[in-house]
Enzyme design. Structure first.
Site, short mmCIF file in Angstrom:
data_model
loop_
_atom_site.label_atom_id
_atom_site.label_comp_id
_atom_site.label_asym_id
_atom_site.label_seq_id
_atom_site.Cartn_x
_atom_site.Cartn_y
_atom_site.Cartn_z
N CYS A 1 6.09 0.03 7.09
CA CYS A 1 5.68 1.21 6.32
C CYS A 1 6.84 1.65 5.44
O CYS A 1 7.97 1.70 5.91
CB CYS A 1 5.31 2.34 7.29
SG CYS A 1 4.78 3.85 6.46
N LEU A 2 6.55 1.95 4.17
CA LEU A 2 7.62 2.32 3.25
C LEU A 2 8.32 3.62 3.68
O LEU A 2 9.45 3.87 3.26
CB LEU A 2 7.07 2.46 1.82
CG LEU A 2 6.55 1.15 1.19
CD1 LEU A 2 6.07 1.41 -0.23
CD2 LEU A 2 7.60 0.06 1.20
N GLN B 1 3.14 10.00 1.17
CA GLN B 1 4.42 9.27 1.11
C GLN B 1 5.20 9.57 -0.16
O GLN B 1 6.38 9.21 -0.26
CB GLN B 1 4.18 7.77 1.22
CG GLN B 1 3.62 7.35 2.57
CD GLN B 1 3.46 5.85 2.65
OE1 GLN B 1 2.48 5.31 2.18
NE2 GLN B 1 4.44 5.16 3.22
N HIS C 1 -4.31 1.22 7.50
CA HIS C 1 -2.98 1.84 7.58
C HIS C 1 -2.90 3.02 6.60
O HIS C 1 -2.41 4.10 6.96
CB HIS C 1 -1.91 0.78 7.27
CG HIS C 1 -0.50 1.27 7.23
ND1 HIS C 1 0.45 0.89 8.15
CD2 HIS C 1 0.13 2.12 6.38
CE1 HIS C 1 1.61 1.49 7.86
NE2 HIS C 1 1.45 2.24 6.77
N GLU C 2 -3.39 2.81 5.37
CA GLU C 2 -3.31 3.88 4.36
C GLU C 2 -4.23 5.04 4.69
O GLU C 2 -3.85 6.21 4.52
CB GLU C 2 -3.63 3.35 2.96
CG GLU C 2 -2.70 2.26 2.44
CD GLU C 2 -1.23 2.50 2.69
OE1 GLU C 2 -0.78 3.66 2.67
OE2 GLU C 2 -0.51 1.52 2.91
N GLY D 1 0.84 -1.19 0.00
CA GLY D 1 0.00 0.00 0.00
C GLY D 1 0.87 1.24 0.00
O GLY D 1 2.05 1.18 0.36
N HIS E 1 -2.68 7.27 7.09
CA HIS E 1 -1.69 8.18 6.48
C HIS E 1 -2.35 9.49 6.04
O HIS E 1 -1.76 10.56 6.16
CB HIS E 1 -1.06 7.54 5.24
CG HIS E 1 0.18 6.76 5.51
ND1 HIS E 1 1.32 7.31 6.05
CD2 HIS E 1 0.47 5.46 5.28
CE1 HIS E 1 2.26 6.38 6.14
NE2 HIS E 1 1.77 5.24 5.68
CO CO Z 1 2.73 3.43 5.67
#
Ligand code: CO
Length: 161
Positions: free
Chosen positions: A90-91, A51, A132-133, A46, A136
Site C-alpha cells: 500500500c502506498l 491517501q 483494496h481500494e 491503485g 480504503h
Molecule cells: Co492502499
C-alpha cells in the site's frame, strides 16, 4: 500533471469512512487526473482519495493490463466469490508487504467522472486491487487483513496500492 503528497499511516483520514461524491464537476475530474499521476509517480496499481487527504469515495486502479485505468466513484460491491491469497502492499505503508486473502472475483457498481453508472467484473489481481481500494474508502487498511508479513527477499515484483 500534478502529483499529490501521499498520506502515510498513521493518519486519521486513512481510518475514516469517506463521504459519497455528490458533485460530478470539473474539480472531480482534476482530482481523478491528479490521483492517476500520483499513482503512476509512486509506482502504485491503485490509489484512494483518503491517501491524498481527501474525504471522498473516489479511487483509481490501473494494474497495467488491457483493462486500462479504472475510475471508481461511490463504488459498491455487488458480489464476491471464491478466494485468493497473495502479496499486497500500500502506498500509505512504504516498504511494508504482507499476504492477504480476499475474494477472487468481484462485481461492482460505480460511477465514472461524468456521473454515469457502470458495473464491472474482475478476477484475481484486478479484483484484489479493486477490493483494496474500496476498503480504503471505508477506512479499512490492508494491515488489518495481513496473515503474514513478507521479508525483503520475498518481494520480487510486488506493487503498492
Ligand atoms: Co492502499
Amino acid at each position: 500533471m500534478a502529483v499529490r503528497r501521499i498520506v502515510n499511516y498513521p493518519a486519521e483520514i486513512l481510518e475514516h469512512k469517506c463521504k459519497e461524491v455528490v458533485k460530478f464537476d470539473k474539480k472531480l475530474g482534476k482530482v481523478l487526473d491528479d490521483m492517476y499521476d500520483t499513482m503512476i509517480e509512486f509506482d502504485g496499481v491503485g490509489l484512494a482519495a483518503p491517501q491524498i487527504g481527501l474525504d471522498a469515495r473516489i479511487a483509481v486502479v490501473d494494474i497495467d493490463d488491457e483493462s486500462g485505468t479504472i475510475e471508481m466513484i461511490n463504488p459498491v460491491i455487488l458480489e464476491q466469490q471464491g478466494e485468493q491469497t497473495g502479496p499486497e502492499g500500500c502506498l500509505s505503508f512504504p516498504g511494508l508487504y504482507g499476504e492477504v486473502t480476499r475474494p477472487n472475483y468481484v462485481r461492482i457498481e460505480a460511477f465514472d467522472r461524468k456521473g454515469r453508472k457502470y458495473t464491472l467484473e474482475a478476477e484475481e489481481f484486478l479484483a484484489r486491487a479493486i477490493q483494496h481500494e474500496i476498503d480504503h474508502l471505508d477506512g479499512i487498511l490492508f494491515t488489518s487483513k495481513v496473515t503474514r508479513y513478507l521479508k525483503e527477499d520475498e518481494l520480487e515484483g510486488v506493487e503498492g496500492e
